[in-house]
Design a protein around this motif. Structure first.
Motif, short mmCIF file in Angstrom:
data_model
loop_
_atom_site.label_atom_id
_atom_site.label_comp_id
_atom_site.label_asym_id
_atom_site.label_seq_id
_atom_site.Cartn_x
_atom_site.Cartn_y
_atom_site.Cartn_z
N HIS A 20 39.90 78.86 10.65
CA HIS A 20 40.21 79.93 11.23
C HIS A 20 40.39 79.44 12.53
O HIS A 20 41.64 79.76 13.15
CB HIS A 20 39.14 80.96 11.34
CG HIS A 20 39.03 81.95 10.08
ND1 HIS A 20 39.88 82.34 9.26
CD2 HIS A 20 37.89 82.36 9.50
CE1 HIS A 20 39.55 83.07 8.33
NE2 HIS A 20 38.33 82.96 8.24
N LEU A 21 39.69 78.50 13.15
CA LEU A 21 39.90 77.89 14.52
C LEU A 21 41.37 77.16 14.55
O LEU A 21 41.99 77.45 15.45
CB LEU A 21 38.85 77.08 14.86
CG LEU A 21 38.87 76.19 16.18
CD1 LEU A 21 39.16 77.15 17.46
CD2 LEU A 21 37.86 75.32 16.27
N PHE A 22 41.59 76.45 13.69
CA PHE A 22 42.72 75.60 13.51
C PHE A 22 43.80 76.39 13.35
O PHE A 22 44.91 76.24 13.74
CB PHE A 22 42.49 74.55 12.75
CG PHE A 22 41.65 73.43 12.64
CD1 PHE A 22 40.90 73.19 14.19
CD2 PHE A 22 40.82 72.73 11.55
CE1 PHE A 22 39.89 72.47 14.64
CE2 PHE A 22 39.89 71.66 11.88
CZ PHE A 22 39.51 71.50 13.21
N ARG A 59 51.87 75.54 12.03
CA ARG A 59 51.53 76.15 10.67
C ARG A 59 50.32 76.09 10.03
O ARG A 59 49.97 76.70 8.87
CB ARG A 59 52.52 75.39 9.70
CG ARG A 59 54.08 75.89 9.74
CD ARG A 59 54.98 75.15 8.69
NE ARG A 59 55.06 73.77 8.80
CZ ARG A 59 55.09 72.76 8.10
NH1 ARG A 59 54.29 73.32 6.98
NH2 ARG A 59 55.05 71.60 8.23
N GLY A 60 49.54 75.47 10.84
CA GLY A 60 47.96 75.44 10.33
C GLY A 60 47.74 74.20 9.25
O GLY A 60 46.72 74.21 8.89
N PRO A 132 47.12 75.39 3.57
CA PRO A 132 45.96 76.22 3.64
C PRO A 132 46.29 77.19 2.33
O PRO A 132 45.39 77.46 1.70
CB PRO A 132 45.88 76.83 4.80
CG PRO A 132 46.34 75.97 5.54
CD PRO A 132 47.47 75.06 4.99
N ALA A 133 47.40 77.60 1.95
CA ALA A 133 47.79 78.78 0.98
C ALA A 133 47.60 78.03 -0.17
O ALA A 133 47.11 78.65 -1.27
CB ALA A 133 49.12 79.17 1.32
N TYR A 134 47.98 76.97 -0.40
CA TYR A 134 48.04 76.20 -1.65
C TYR A 134 46.54 75.83 -1.97
O TYR A 134 45.94 76.26 -3.18
CB TYR A 134 48.64 74.81 -1.64
CG TYR A 134 48.63 74.07 -3.07
CD1 TYR A 134 49.84 74.20 -3.76
CD2 TYR A 134 47.67 73.32 -3.35
CE1 TYR A 134 50.02 73.44 -5.04
CE2 TYR A 134 47.95 72.62 -4.59
CZ TYR A 134 48.74 72.62 -5.40
OH TYR A 134 48.99 72.01 -6.55
N ALA A 156 38.00 74.94 5.36
CA ALA A 156 37.59 74.21 6.46
C ALA A 156 37.40 72.83 6.08
O ALA A 156 37.96 71.77 6.82
CB ALA A 156 36.43 74.82 7.18
N ASP A 157 36.56 72.26 5.15
CA ASP A 157 36.30 70.81 4.60
C ASP A 157 37.58 70.22 4.47
O ASP A 157 38.00 69.13 4.93
CB ASP A 157 35.40 70.89 3.35
CG ASP A 157 34.06 71.38 3.88
OD1 ASP A 157 33.74 71.28 4.95
OD2 ASP A 157 33.18 71.39 2.93
N ARG A 158 38.35 71.00 3.76
CA ARG A 158 39.67 70.15 3.27
C ARG A 158 40.80 70.20 4.25
O ARG A 158 41.34 69.03 4.59
CB ARG A 158 40.32 71.16 2.17
CG ARG A 158 41.71 70.23 1.48
CD ARG A 158 41.86 70.95 0.23
NE ARG A 158 40.90 70.34 -0.62
CZ ARG A 158 40.85 70.61 -2.13
NH1 ARG A 158 41.83 71.06 -2.78
NH2 ARG A 158 40.00 70.03 -2.82
#
Length: 287
Positions: A20-22, A59-60, A132-134, A156-158
């Motif tokens: 969420h932070l990133f 885009r995160g 993130p979505a994938y 988060a780890d990924r």
């Protein structure tokens, strides 16, 4: 396998807000840039980085590194807002380096410090390249099902692992992805468009070679699971593989040689990097 670290659930207490932070920082940077009347290219030039980096951060998809935040703050007239987040970002990255489960931690450490990395992906986009979505779709529909806190932790780890693309000197990296992986639109049209765009962005990096293995090849040297070859600084190359949740970090020279040989043949049979990017761009245009 679909990216290495997702195979076993963690306790909800191990979850934090890194993802969420990133993503929030990316949105903030995008708003600040637009308010400042700057294009992504102009922000990239002013902060001495690539336009691809700015786009990916917004885009995160990539982690905003502390040095970038410090340079971007005055350019975007953020009045110290971005600089104030630096300590939190550093802490999040530090947590990411140690929070992986024991069975995955050795590989995660080697991956983060390697001088060369080579990934073969027959089933899904490699985790280190996933948006993130994938990645969320990969985690959300895996069986047995993960609970929501575990999904958040895996994301988060990924995402934290992807900080490797912002290191310098950059490690040499190559990827061979089966064409069938790129024909499976995980997450739906919009999510998969973003994923293909991410592959194109990474494939254009100077330190990265990305190739697609066509489905029409009549021979194939490795119809098993995904694997990774990595070279730690000052040490011999090792291999990492997973099969149905069983992870192995392989150091035996003869066994590593077998994976190296397989990877060399796979790369020889795959499309060239230029042809591969053309194919992905075509796929993107068809979505």
């Amino acid at each position: 396998m679909s990216g290495h670290e997702e195979e076993r659930p963690e306790r909800p207490s191990e979850v934090d807000g890194t993802a969420h932070l990133f993503r929030a920082l990316g949105k903030i940077i995008k708003v600040l840039r637009k308010n400042a009347g700057l294009s992504q290219a102009e922000l990239a030039e002013a902060t001495h980085c690539s336009e691809d980096l700015v786009s990916s951060v917004e885009r995160g998809v990539r982690t905003p590194q502390p040095d970038f935040l410090v340079r971007a703050d005055p350019v975007l007239k953020a009045d110290g807002v971005l600089i104030a987040s630096v300590d939190d970002v550093r802490a999040a990255l530090a947590r990411a380096r140690v929070r992986h489960p024991d069975w995955f931690r050795d590989f995660a450490k080697e991956e983060a410090e390697a001088v060369a990395l080579h990934y073969y992906a027959p089933q899904a986009v490699p985790g280190i390249l996933q948006t993130p979505a994938y990645a969320e779709i990969v985690f959300r529909y895996r069986r047995p099902l993960y609970d929501e806190p575990t999904i958040e932790k895996r994301l988060a780890d990924r995402l934290a692992r992807q900080a490797i693309f912002d290191t310098w000197p950059a490690p040499t990296m190559s990827f061979v992805i089966e064409e069938s992986v790129l024909r499976r639109p995980l997450g739906g049209r919009d999510a998969f468009r973003e994923q293909l765009s991410r592959l194109i962005d990474v494939g254009r990096m100077r330190s990265v070679t990305l190739q697609v293995m066509p489905t029409n090849r009549e021979e194939h040297p490795s119809l098993d699971s995904s694997f990774t070859l990595l070279t730690p600084k000052g040490r011999r190359e090792v291999a990492y593989t997973e099969t149905y949740g069983y992870a192995r970090l392989i150091t035996d020279p003869e066994e590593v040689r077998m994976y190296t040989e397989r990877y060399g043949i796979i790369r020889a049979q795959a499309l060239t990097p230029h042809e591969s990017l053309e194919l992905i761009e075509k796929m993107l245009g068809e979505l």
